[in-house]
Design an enzyme around this catalytic site. Structure first.
Site, PDB file in Angstrom:
ATOM      1  N   ARG A 146       0.840  -1.194   0.000  1.00 25.15           N
ATOM      2  CA  ARG A 146       0.000   0.000   0.000  1.00 25.15           C
ATOM      3  C   ARG A 146       0.882   1.253   0.000  1.00 25.15           C
ATOM      4  O   ARG A 146       0.585   2.234  -0.675  1.00 25.15           O
ATOM      5  CB  ARG A 146      -0.941  -0.009   1.206  1.00 25.15           C
ATOM      6  CG  ARG A 146      -1.972  -1.137   1.138  1.00 25.15           C
ATOM      7  CD  ARG A 146      -3.307  -0.723   1.651  1.00 25.15           C
ATOM      8  NE  ARG A 146      -3.837   0.387   0.889  1.00 25.15           N
ATOM      9  CZ  ARG A 146      -4.745   1.236   1.396  1.00 25.15           C
ATOM     10  NH1 ARG A 146      -5.186   1.056   2.628  1.00 25.15           N
ATOM     11  NH2 ARG A 146      -5.216   2.229   0.672  1.00 25.15           N
ATOM     12  N   HIS A 205      -8.879   7.396  11.068  1.00 24.64           N
ATOM     13  CA  HIS A 205      -8.413   6.007  10.976  1.00 24.64           C
ATOM     14  C   HIS A 205      -6.901   5.911  10.934  1.00 24.64           C
ATOM     15  O   HIS A 205      -6.355   4.903  10.489  1.00 24.64           O
ATOM     16  CB  HIS A 205      -9.054   5.327   9.761  1.00 24.64           C
ATOM     17  CG  HIS A 205     -10.535   5.160   9.938  1.00 24.64           C
ATOM     18  ND1 HIS A 205     -11.395   4.845   8.909  1.00 24.64           N
ATOM     19  CD2 HIS A 205     -11.319   5.284  11.033  1.00 24.64           C
ATOM     20  CE1 HIS A 205     -12.636   4.778   9.373  1.00 24.64           C
ATOM     21  NE2 HIS A 205     -12.613   5.048  10.661  1.00 24.64           N
TER      22      HIS A 205
HETATM   23  N1  APR Z   1     -16.197  10.468  -6.527  1.00 23.82           N
HETATM   24  C1  APR Z   1     -17.086  10.383  -5.488  1.00 23.82           C
HETATM   25  N2  APR Z   1     -17.350   9.230  -4.822  1.00 23.82           N
HETATM   26  C2  APR Z   1     -16.688   8.122  -5.226  1.00 23.82           C
HETATM   27  C3  APR Z   1     -15.752   8.130  -6.292  1.00 23.82           C
HETATM   28  C4  APR Z   1     -15.519   9.370  -6.950  1.00 23.82           C
HETATM   29  N3  APR Z   1     -14.660   9.484  -7.960  1.00 23.82           N
HETATM   30  N4  APR Z   1     -15.278   6.859  -6.451  1.00 23.82           N
HETATM   31  C5  APR Z   1     -15.877   6.094  -5.510  1.00 23.82           C
HETATM   32  N5  APR Z   1     -16.733   6.845  -4.787  1.00 23.82           N
HETATM   33  C6  APR Z   1     -17.544   6.431  -3.634  1.00 23.82           C
HETATM   34  C7  APR Z   1     -18.145   5.051  -3.732  1.00 23.82           C
HETATM   35  O1  APR Z   1     -19.435   5.120  -4.357  1.00 23.82           O
HETATM   36  C8  APR Z   1     -18.265   4.661  -2.243  1.00 23.82           C
HETATM   37  O2  APR Z   1     -19.496   5.117  -1.695  1.00 23.82           O
HETATM   38  O3  APR Z   1     -16.652   6.374  -2.527  1.00 23.82           O
HETATM   39  C9  APR Z   1     -17.117   5.412  -1.584  1.00 23.82           C
HETATM   40  C10 APR Z   1     -15.957   4.520  -1.185  1.00 23.82           C
HETATM   41  O4  APR Z   1     -16.434   3.646  -0.181  1.00 23.82           O
HETATM   42  P1  APR Z   1     -15.394   2.700   0.605  1.00 23.82           P
HETATM   43  O5  APR Z   1     -14.527   1.989  -0.366  1.00 23.82           O
HETATM   44  O6  APR Z   1     -16.204   1.916   1.589  1.00 23.82           O
HETATM   45  O7  APR Z   1     -14.444   3.728   1.376  1.00 23.82           O
HETATM   46  P2  APR Z   1     -14.726   4.483   2.739  1.00 23.82           P
HETATM   47  O8  APR Z   1     -16.152   4.893   2.866  1.00 23.82           O
HETATM   48  O9  APR Z   1     -13.689   5.554   2.862  1.00 23.82           O
HETATM   49  O10 APR Z   1     -14.402   3.335   3.840  1.00 23.82           O
HETATM   50  C11 APR Z   1     -14.478   3.701   5.199  1.00 23.82           C
HETATM   51  O11 APR Z   1     -13.708   1.494   5.797  1.00 23.82           O
HETATM   52  O12 APR Z   1     -12.257  -0.231   5.353  1.00 23.82           O
HETATM   53  C12 APR Z   1     -12.511   0.819   6.205  1.00 23.82           C
HETATM   54  O13 APR Z   1     -10.961   2.054   7.430  1.00 23.82           O
HETATM   55  C13 APR Z   1     -11.389   1.810   6.131  1.00 23.82           C
HETATM   56  O14 APR Z   1     -11.464   4.226   6.120  1.00 23.82           O
HETATM   57  C14 APR Z   1     -12.044   3.057   5.556  1.00 23.82           C
HETATM   58  C15 APR Z   1     -13.491   2.881   5.972  1.00 23.82           C
END
Ligand code: APR
Length: 234
Positions: A66, A115
């Site tokens: 990563r 986090h």
């Molecule tokens: N613009 C806007 N939104 C986007 C884009 C983009 N270009 N690309 C993806 N997304 C959205 C997706 O639709 C989704 O809702 O971003 C979100 C990403 O979701 P996750 O992958 O679950 O990431 P996140 O919400 O940050 O996860 C929260 O989960 O695994 C743990 O600790 C880790 O901090 C992380 C936490």
């Protein structure tokens, strides 16, 4: 009559609550959805204290991958818009779930890293916490002989209460909450926006799609984070 479009210039105390979707436009995979990190890796083997206690080298190998991937990426326009709003409005707070450090590389300050950070390590044996940007991370062991651990809030870890308090204070005082690129499924982070709603802030969700917490948000901007943020800044 459709509501007037939200523009940053109309607000003084803005909270940005960001997730992996913001960094996806820099080339960093999100955690869920297509190409998500947890689709390829089981967090129980790579990103929790039990996995670390069981096989610290395996966990470090994953985090070194990563580090290499993130260090090859750069902040995108969305990070730059957020940093520029913070620079021009003293009442701005950035609360991120991201561990990639891209907010800071775009010039943001005092970022609340709910986090933790990929770029910080700690030794739980003697309480050392220090920034570390080596790729791969070396040395893996502290002078005391114990393995350094990534200073990341893994699944089943508690969040730092100081960060929760900072986020709660900012969300209580804000007049605008902008959630950017988070699926809103990981608690307690996902619960924080409710504070802004309870205190009467205008709330905006920037995402490609609806999420389980979309109902908290009065404005749901559907599109790429960098484009939506540029529109809010226009
Ligand atoms: N613009 C806007 N939104 C986007 C884009 C983009 N270009 N690309 C993806 N997304 C959205 C997706 O639709 C989704 O809702 O971003 C979100 C990403 O979701 P996750 O992958 O679950 O990431 P996140 O919400 O940050 O996860 C929260 O989960 O695994 C743990 O600790 C880790 O901090 C992380 C936490």
């Amino acid at each position: 009559m459709p509501p007037a479009p939200v523009r940053f210039r109309d607000f003084e105390r803005i909270v940005f609550f960001t997730g992996a979707g913001l960094s996806s436009e820099s080339g960093i995979p999100t955690y869920r959805g297509t190409g998500g990190i947890w689709k390829e890796y089981d967090y129980e083997d790579y990103a929790c204290q039990r996995a670390f206690d069981r096989d610290p080298d395996k966990v470090w190998d994953f985090h070194d991958k990563r580090r290499a991937a993130v260090s090859a990426c750069a902040p995108n326009e969305g990070h730059r818009v957020i940093a520029s709003i913070q620079a021009s409005k003293a009442g701005t707070t950035i609360v991120t779930q991201n561990i990639d450090g891209l907010h800071q590389r775009a010039g943001a300050r005092d970022v609340v890293e709910l986090h933790g950070s990929l770029w910080r390590v700690r030794c739980d044996a003697d309480g050392i916490v220090r920034p570390d940007t080596s790729v791969p991370m070396a040395p893996r062991r502290c002078a005391c002989g114990a393995f350094f651990r990534p200073d990341i809030v893994w699944f089943e870890d508690a969040l730092d209460p100081r960060n929760i308090r900072r986020a709660q204070e900012a969300l209580t005082a804000c007049d605008l909450l902008v959630s950017v690129g988070t699926s809103g499924v990981v608690y307690p982070a996902a619960d924080l926006p409710r504070i802004a709603v309870m205190h009467g802030a205008v709330t905006v969700e920037v995402n490609l799609e609806d999420t389980p917490v979309s109902h908290f948000y009065q404005h749901r901007l559907r599109g790429k984070a960098s484009e939506m943020l540029a529109e809010l800044a226009s």
